[in-house]
Structure formats: structure tokens, C-alpha cells
Motif scaffolding. Structure first.
Motif, PDB file in Angstrom:
ATOM      1  N   PRO A 105       0.807  -1.229   0.000  1.00 56.70           N
ATOM      2  CA  PRO A 105       0.000   0.000   0.000  1.00 56.70           C
ATOM      3  C   PRO A 105       0.840   1.280   0.000  1.00 56.70           C
ATOM      4  N   ASN A 106       2.015   1.270   0.629  1.00 59.17           N
ATOM      5  CA  ASN A 106       2.885   2.451   0.607  1.00 59.17           C
ATOM      6  C   ASN A 106       3.400   2.726  -0.795  1.00 59.17           C
ATOM      7  N   GLU A 107       3.813   1.680  -1.480  1.00 63.82           N
ATOM      8  CA  GLU A 107       4.303   1.850  -2.845  1.00 63.82           C
ATOM      9  C   GLU A 107       3.189   2.342  -3.759  1.00 63.82           C
ATOM     10  N   ARG A 108       1.995   1.785  -3.612  1.00 59.79           N
ATOM     11  CA  ARG A 108       0.865   2.203  -4.444  1.00 59.79           C
ATOM     12  C   ARG A 108       0.498   3.667  -4.149  1.00 59.79           C
ATOM     13  N   ALA A 109       0.456   4.040  -2.879  1.00 59.77           N
ATOM     14  CA  ALA A 109       0.122   5.422  -2.515  1.00 59.77           C
ATOM     15  C   ALA A 109       1.133   6.396  -3.118  1.00 59.77           C
ATOM     16  N   PHE A 110       2.416   6.059  -3.021  1.00 54.35           N
ATOM     17  CA  PHE A 110       3.465   6.919  -3.565  1.00 54.35           C
ATOM     18  C   PHE A 110       3.322   7.017  -5.081  1.00 54.35           C
ATOM     19  N   ALA A 111       3.116   5.872  -5.743  1.00 55.00           N
ATOM     20  CA  ALA A 111       3.007   5.856  -7.204  1.00 55.00           C
ATOM     21  C   ALA A 111       1.823   6.696  -7.682  1.00 55.00           C
ATOM     22  N   LEU A 112       0.702   6.576  -7.015  1.00 58.25           N
ATOM     23  CA  LEU A 112      -0.475   7.355  -7.413  1.00 58.25           C
ATOM     24  C   LEU A 112      -0.243   8.846  -7.204  1.00 58.25           C
ATOM     25  N   LEU A 113       0.325   9.207  -6.058  1.00 59.57           N
ATOM     26  CA  LEU A 113       0.572  10.623  -5.791  1.00 59.57           C
ATOM     27  C   LEU A 113       1.609  11.186  -6.757  1.00 59.57           C
ATOM     28  N   LEU A 114       2.649  10.430  -7.052  1.00 63.54           N
ATOM     29  CA  LEU A 114       3.658  10.893  -7.993  1.00 63.54           C
ATOM     30  C   LEU A 114       3.030  11.131  -9.367  1.00 63.54           C
ATOM     31  N   LYS A 137      -9.101   7.189  -2.510  1.00 61.80           N
ATOM     32  CA  LYS A 137      -9.460   5.841  -2.062  1.00 61.80           C
ATOM     33  C   LYS A 137      -8.270   5.154  -1.393  1.00 61.80           C
ATOM     34  N   GLN A 138      -7.097   5.278  -1.994  1.00 58.62           N
ATOM     35  CA  GLN A 138      -5.888   4.641  -1.459  1.00 58.62           C
ATOM     36  C   GLN A 138      -5.510   5.213  -0.100  1.00 58.62           C
ATOM     37  N   ASN A 139      -5.642   6.521   0.047  1.00 61.67           N
ATOM     38  CA  ASN A 139      -5.183   7.190   1.265  1.00 61.67           C
ATOM     39  C   ASN A 139      -6.287   7.450   2.276  1.00 61.67           C
ATOM     40  N   GLY A 140      -7.511   7.053   1.946  1.00 57.66           N
ATOM     41  CA  GLY A 140      -8.617   7.232   2.879  1.00 57.66           C
ATOM     42  C   GLY A 140      -9.034   8.677   3.065  1.00 57.66           C
ATOM     43  N   SER A 142     -10.328  12.556   0.870  1.00 56.37           N
ATOM     44  CA  SER A 142     -11.291  13.055  -0.116  1.00 56.37           C
ATOM     45  C   SER A 142     -10.572  13.385  -1.425  1.00 56.37           C
ATOM     46  N   VAL A 143     -11.360  13.598  -2.461  1.00 56.64           N
ATOM     47  CA  VAL A 143     -10.807  14.005  -3.747  1.00 56.64           C
ATOM     48  C   VAL A 143     -10.151  15.386  -3.614  1.00 56.64           C
ATOM     49  N   ASP A 144     -10.761  16.265  -2.830  1.00 52.33           N
ATOM     50  CA  ASP A 144     -10.165  17.593  -2.618  1.00 52.33           C
ATOM     51  C   ASP A 144      -8.812  17.492  -1.925  1.00 52.33           C
ATOM     52  N   LYS A 145      -8.692  16.601  -0.961  1.00 53.08           N
ATOM     53  CA  LYS A 145      -7.414  16.385  -0.260  1.00 53.08           C
ATOM     54  C   LYS A 145      -6.374  15.828  -1.227  1.00 53.08           C
ATOM     55  N   ALA A 146      -6.790  14.904  -2.101  1.00 52.22           N
ATOM     56  CA  ALA A 146      -5.871  14.341  -3.087  1.00 52.22           C
ATOM     57  C   ALA A 146      -5.347  15.429  -4.020  1.00 52.22           C
ATOM     58  N   ARG A 147      -6.232  16.314  -4.444  1.00 51.70           N
ATOM     59  CA  ARG A 147      -5.812  17.419  -5.316  1.00 51.70           C
ATOM     60  C   ARG A 147      -4.871  18.358  -4.561  1.00 51.70           C
ATOM     61  N   ALA A 148      -5.214  18.680  -3.328  1.00 49.84           N
ATOM     62  CA  ALA A 148      -4.364  19.569  -2.529  1.00 49.84           C
ATOM     63  C   ALA A 148      -2.980  18.954  -2.320  1.00 49.84           C
ATOM     64  N   ASP A 149      -2.929  17.655  -2.046  1.00 49.66           N
ATOM     65  CA  ASP A 149      -1.635  16.985  -1.869  1.00 49.66           C
ATOM     66  C   ASP A 149      -0.821  17.007  -3.164  1.00 49.66           C
ATOM     67  N   SER A 150      -1.486  16.791  -4.294  1.00 42.82           N
ATOM     68  CA  SER A 150      -0.779  16.822  -5.580  1.00 42.82           C
ATOM     69  C   SER A 150      -0.228  18.210  -5.868  1.00 42.82           C
ATOM     70  N   LEU A 151      -1.025  19.234  -5.598  1.00 48.52           N
ATOM     71  CA  LEU A 151      -0.554  20.602  -5.822  1.00 48.52           C
ATOM     72  C   LEU A 151       0.587  20.958  -4.874  1.00 48.52           C
ATOM     73  N   GLU A 152       0.460  20.554  -3.604  1.00 44.95           N
ATOM     74  CA  GLU A 152       1.544  20.790  -2.650  1.00 44.95           C
ATOM     75  C   GLU A 152       2.811  20.049  -3.077  1.00 44.95           C
ATOM     76  N   GLY A 153       2.642  18.826  -3.541  1.00 44.37           N
ATOM     77  CA  GLY A 153       3.782  18.056  -4.025  1.00 44.37           C
ATOM     78  C   GLY A 153       4.453  18.718  -5.209  1.00 44.37           C
ATOM     79  N   MET A 154       3.655  19.257  -6.131  1.00 40.95           N
ATOM     80  CA  MET A 154       4.200  19.942  -7.297  1.00 40.95           C
ATOM     81  C   MET A 154       5.034  21.145  -6.851  1.00 40.95           C
ATOM     82  N   ILE A 155       4.520  21.891  -5.893  1.00 41.65           N
ATOM     83  CA  ILE A 155       5.253  23.055  -5.379  1.00 41.65           C
ATOM     84  C   ILE A 155       6.565  22.615  -4.729  1.00 41.65           C
ATOM     85  N   LYS A 156       6.520  21.530  -3.964  1.00 43.69           N
ATOM     86  CA  LYS A 156       7.742  21.024  -3.322  1.00 43.69           C
ATOM     87  C   LYS A 156       8.759  20.554  -4.358  1.00 43.69           C
TER      88      LYS A 156
END
Length: 170
Positions: A105-114, A137-140, A142-156
Motif C-alpha cells: 500500500p505504501n508503494e501504491r500510494a506513492f506511485a499514485l501521488l507521484l 481511495k488509497q489514502n482514505g 477526499s478528492v479535494d485532499k488528493a488534489r491539494a496533496d498533488s498541488l503541494e507536491g508539485m510546489i515542493k
């Protein structure tokens, strides 16, 4: 480039695992050797066993790098290097393969977020739209949280590139 790849992997990992994974992931030449071995494994330019052996030897020098690589897997680590190099489509394809083939699950979560980060940065709205529900779904979350994490990741990721004197992606 190896230090940048390690820093990118750490930046993405910090969004999933918390903490400041980035500082541990940027340590010296260990990153370069480990990333080179992992990239070779993904690119098919080395035999898998030889790449794995080199990767293990390189990562053994830094316990934080070894811990990060253990959590995310070698292919995800190589995908992070591709993202650091602005090779968005290659990073997405590599991460898609990892997400499809891993039971961890850690590898899948990382792959999806990347994938989400690479798709955001490359402007692929169709892909981001399909990824956010999977990430949520993978991280338990919301879709909004997933988008926010992706945008934060892009900034990082963009900050890591700037800190290492690399140009912005085109």
C-alpha cells in the motif's frame, strides 16, 4: 542529478508518511549511486539483479535513504528521478506500472501521488481528474485532499529543482 531525485522522492514521501523526509533523502553521493541503479532497472539498461545489488549497496550507506527506498520501492524512486528531470510522461508511465503491479500500500500510494504531481505539472487535466479519486481511495481521504496533496507536491518538487539550480520544466 541524483541528489535532486532523492530530494524529490523525499518531498513526495513527506506528503504520505509525514515528517521531513527531504533532509534525510538529500544526503550526498549515496543518492546518486542509488538513483542511477534504480533508473537503470526501470530503463531496462541493467540486469535486474545487478541493479538491485548496486541499489542495496548504495542505500546501505545512509539509513534514511534506505528507509525511504524501502517504503516506496526502487521503481518509485526511479520515477521520482524522472519527475526531477521533467520527464513527466516517463514518470507517469513508470509510476502507473508500479501502482498496477505492487501489493504494497505504501508503494501504491506513492506511485499514485507521484502520477498526480507529474500530471498537474504537465497540465494533464484529464489524468488528474481520473487520479484524484484513486488517490483518495488509497489514502482514505477526499478528492479535494488528493488534489491539494498533488498541488503541494508539485510546489515542493519545483522548490527542490530551484534549490539545486535546475531550470523550470517547459
Amino acid at each position: 542529478m541524483g541528489a535532486v531525485g532523492g530530494a524529490v522522492a523525499g518531498a513526495v514521501g513527506s506528503l504520505i508518511f509525514g515528517g521531513n523526509v527531504v533532509q534525510g533523502a538529500v544526503s550526498g553521493a549515496t543518492i546518486g549511486a542509488a538513483t542511477g541503479a534504480a533508473t537503470g532497472a526501470v530503463a531496462g539498461s541493467m540486469a535486474d539483479s545487478a541493479a538491485k545489488e548496486r541499489t542495496e549497496k548504495a542505500a546501505a550507506g545512509d539509513p534514511k535513504v534506505a528507509e525511504l527506498r524501502k517504503k516506496i520501492g526502487d521503481k518509485n524512486y526511479a520515477s521520482a528521478l524522472l519527475l526531477a528531470q521533467c520527464r513527466h510522461q516517463d514518470a507517469i508511465a513508470s509510476a502507473q506500472e508500479t501502482a498496477a503491479n505492487t501489493n504494497d500500500p505504501n508503494e501504491r500510494a506513492f506511485a499514485l501521488l507521484l502520477q498526480g504531481i507529474a500530471a498537474e505539472e504537465s497540465g494533464d487535466k484529464a489524468l488528474t481528474g481520473s487520479l484524484y479519486p484513486q488517490i483518495a481511495k488509497q489514502n482514505g481521504g477526499s478528492v479535494d485532499k488528493a488534489r491539494a496533496d498533488s498541488l503541494e507536491g508539485m510546489i515542493k518538487v519545483q522548490a527542490v529543482r530551484r534549490e539545486h539550480g535546475l531550470p523550470a520544466c517547459k
